[in-house]
Design a protein around this motif. Structure first.
Motif, short mmCIF file in Angstrom:
data_model
loop_
_atom_site.label_atom_id
_atom_site.label_comp_id
_atom_site.label_asym_id
_atom_site.label_seq_id
_atom_site.Cartn_x
_atom_site.Cartn_y
_atom_site.Cartn_z
N LEU A 9 10.14 -2.72 -10.74
CA LEU A 9 10.09 -3.97 -10.23
C LEU A 9 9.85 -3.84 -8.48
O LEU A 9 8.99 -4.30 -7.91
CB LEU A 9 11.07 -5.04 -10.54
N LYS A 10 10.89 -3.06 -7.97
CA LYS A 10 10.68 -2.76 -6.39
C LYS A 10 9.39 -2.16 -6.02
O LYS A 10 8.59 -2.36 -5.14
CB LYS A 10 11.83 -2.10 -5.98
N VAL A 11 8.90 -1.19 -6.94
CA VAL A 11 7.57 -0.54 -6.71
C VAL A 11 6.40 -1.71 -6.95
O VAL A 11 5.46 -1.80 -6.14
CB VAL A 11 7.11 0.65 -7.88
N MET A 12 6.54 -2.46 -7.94
CA MET A 12 5.49 -3.55 -8.32
C MET A 12 5.66 -4.42 -6.93
O MET A 12 4.69 -4.93 -6.41
CB MET A 12 5.94 -4.42 -9.38
N ASP A 26 2.60 6.18 0.29
CA ASP A 26 2.55 4.88 0.87
C ASP A 26 3.54 3.86 0.32
O ASP A 26 4.34 3.03 1.02
CB ASP A 26 1.34 4.13 0.52
N VAL A 27 3.80 3.89 -1.08
CA VAL A 27 4.95 3.26 -1.80
C VAL A 27 6.07 3.47 -1.20
O VAL A 27 7.17 2.70 -0.90
CB VAL A 27 4.44 3.08 -3.15
N LEU A 28 6.45 4.96 -1.33
CA LEU A 28 7.85 5.54 -1.06
C LEU A 28 8.27 5.04 0.55
O LEU A 28 9.11 4.59 0.59
CB LEU A 28 7.53 7.04 -1.00
N GLU A 29 7.24 4.94 1.48
CA GLU A 29 7.42 4.52 2.59
C GLU A 29 7.75 3.00 2.85
O GLU A 29 8.26 2.62 3.89
CB GLU A 29 6.25 5.12 3.65
N GLN A 30 7.15 2.19 2.04
CA GLN A 30 7.58 0.76 2.08
C GLN A 30 8.67 0.52 1.16
O GLN A 30 8.82 -0.97 1.14
CB GLN A 30 6.03 0.12 1.84
N LEU A 31 9.01 1.16 0.43
CA LEU A 31 10.49 0.91 -0.49
C LEU A 31 11.26 0.35 0.47
O LEU A 31 11.69 1.03 1.53
CB LEU A 31 10.78 1.90 -1.35
N PRO A 32 12.19 -0.71 0.16
CA PRO A 32 13.47 -1.09 0.73
C PRO A 32 14.49 0.27 1.19
O PRO A 32 14.51 1.14 0.29
CB PRO A 32 14.31 -2.16 0.29
N ARG A 35 18.00 2.64 -0.26
CA ARG A 35 18.41 4.05 -1.00
C ARG A 35 17.27 4.86 -0.79
O ARG A 35 16.07 4.52 -0.68
CB ARG A 35 18.56 3.80 -2.64
N GLU A 36 17.47 6.21 -0.72
CA GLU A 36 16.28 7.25 -0.57
C GLU A 36 15.64 7.80 -1.90
O GLU A 36 16.70 7.89 -2.77
CB GLU A 36 16.71 8.46 0.49
N PHE A 37 14.56 7.74 -2.19
CA PHE A 37 14.00 8.13 -3.41
C PHE A 37 13.07 9.38 -3.05
O PHE A 37 12.46 9.38 -2.08
CB PHE A 37 12.95 6.95 -3.88
N ALA A 38 13.08 9.98 -4.09
CA ALA A 38 12.23 11.45 -4.10
C ALA A 38 10.72 10.99 -4.25
O ALA A 38 10.33 10.05 -4.98
CB ALA A 38 12.79 12.25 -5.07
N TYR A 39 9.76 11.87 -3.70
CA TYR A 39 8.43 11.60 -4.00
C TYR A 39 8.16 11.48 -5.40
O TYR A 39 7.49 10.79 -5.95
CB TYR A 39 7.70 12.57 -3.15
N THR A 40 8.73 12.57 -6.14
CA THR A 40 8.45 12.66 -7.63
C THR A 40 8.94 11.54 -8.47
O THR A 40 8.45 11.35 -9.50
CB THR A 40 9.02 14.18 -8.10
N THR A 41 10.02 11.07 -7.97
CA THR A 41 10.52 9.91 -8.75
C THR A 41 9.62 8.68 -8.57
O THR A 41 9.26 7.97 -9.48
CB THR A 41 11.94 9.18 -7.96
N ILE A 42 9.02 8.37 -7.38
CA ILE A 42 8.03 7.36 -7.47
C ILE A 42 6.53 7.76 -7.94
O ILE A 42 6.23 6.77 -8.58
CB ILE A 42 7.84 7.08 -5.75
N GLY A 61 -9.60 11.45 -3.24
CA GLY A 61 -9.27 12.79 -2.75
C GLY A 61 -8.44 13.42 -3.96
O GLY A 61 -8.59 13.62 -5.17
N ARG A 62 -7.14 14.00 -3.45
CA ARG A 62 -6.48 14.79 -4.36
C ARG A 62 -5.18 13.81 -5.14
O ARG A 62 -4.49 14.23 -5.84
CB ARG A 62 -5.54 15.99 -3.56
N ALA A 63 -5.14 12.68 -4.67
CA ALA A 63 -3.91 11.71 -4.76
C ALA A 63 -4.80 10.69 -5.46
O ALA A 63 -5.85 10.31 -5.58
CB ALA A 63 -3.36 11.05 -3.82
N TYR A 64 -3.97 9.80 -6.21
CA TYR A 64 -4.44 8.58 -6.80
C TYR A 64 -3.93 7.25 -5.98
O TYR A 64 -2.88 7.49 -5.23
CB TYR A 64 -3.50 8.21 -7.98
N GLY A 65 -4.68 6.19 -5.87
CA GLY A 65 -4.56 5.18 -5.36
C GLY A 65 -4.12 4.12 -6.48
O GLY A 65 -4.75 4.10 -7.48
N TYR A 66 -3.17 3.18 -6.31
CA TYR A 66 -2.68 2.50 -7.05
C TYR A 66 -2.71 0.89 -6.78
O TYR A 66 -2.65 0.71 -5.55
CB TYR A 66 -0.87 2.62 -7.36
N TRP A 67 -2.68 -0.09 -7.71
CA TRP A 67 -2.91 -1.22 -7.18
C TRP A 67 -2.26 -2.26 -8.37
O TRP A 67 -2.38 -1.53 -9.75
CB TRP A 67 -4.27 -1.91 -6.71
#
Length: 119
Positions: A9-12, A26-32, A35-42, A61-67
């Motif tokens: 829900l936080k990611v959404m 981008d999502v990782l950087e914008q989460l409240p 708590r710190e989350f690992a890149y792989t968790t997100i 590119g090499r990553a996915y964009g999500y919406w």
């Protein structure tokens, strides 16, 4: 929301607030920052949200964009529909819900029902 865990829900929330596709970082950087989350968790959360149909994704590119696959309002309506469909007694659920709404919400429902009937 029904079917979403706390982190999902936080990611959404981050995706719904964005006006463009976001990468995992981008999502990782914008989460409240509570708590710190690992890149792989997100990355895993976004992958699961994609599998559940909550998000779309495209390779950039090499990553996915999500919406978000649907707006917050559409998601809320979808959850309500699931509750009614799975309740076994939609009438009872609706009556309990109707008893709990505010005057403003009641008026919104009245207008929506009238609009739906073509009135």
């Amino acid at each position: 929301m029904l079917g979403l865990g706390e982190l999902e829900l936080k990611v959404m929330d981050v995706l719904w607030a964005a006006d463009e596709q976001l990468r995992v970082r981008d999502v990782l950087e914008q989460l409240p920052a509570e708590r710190e989350f690992a890149y792989t968790t997100i990355m895993t959360v976004l992958d699961r949200l994609h599998d559940k149909g909550w998000v779309g994704r495209a390779r950039t590119g090499r990553a996915y964009g999500y919406w978000p696959a649907r707006s917050r309002e559409e998601a809320g309506a979808h959850v309500l529909r699931e509750v009614l469909d799975s309740s076994g007694d939609a009438e009872s659920v609706l009556l309990h819900f109707a008893a709990s709404v505010s005057e403003r919400e009641s008026e919104l429902l009245r207008r929506a029902l009238e609009k739906g009937r073509g009135a």
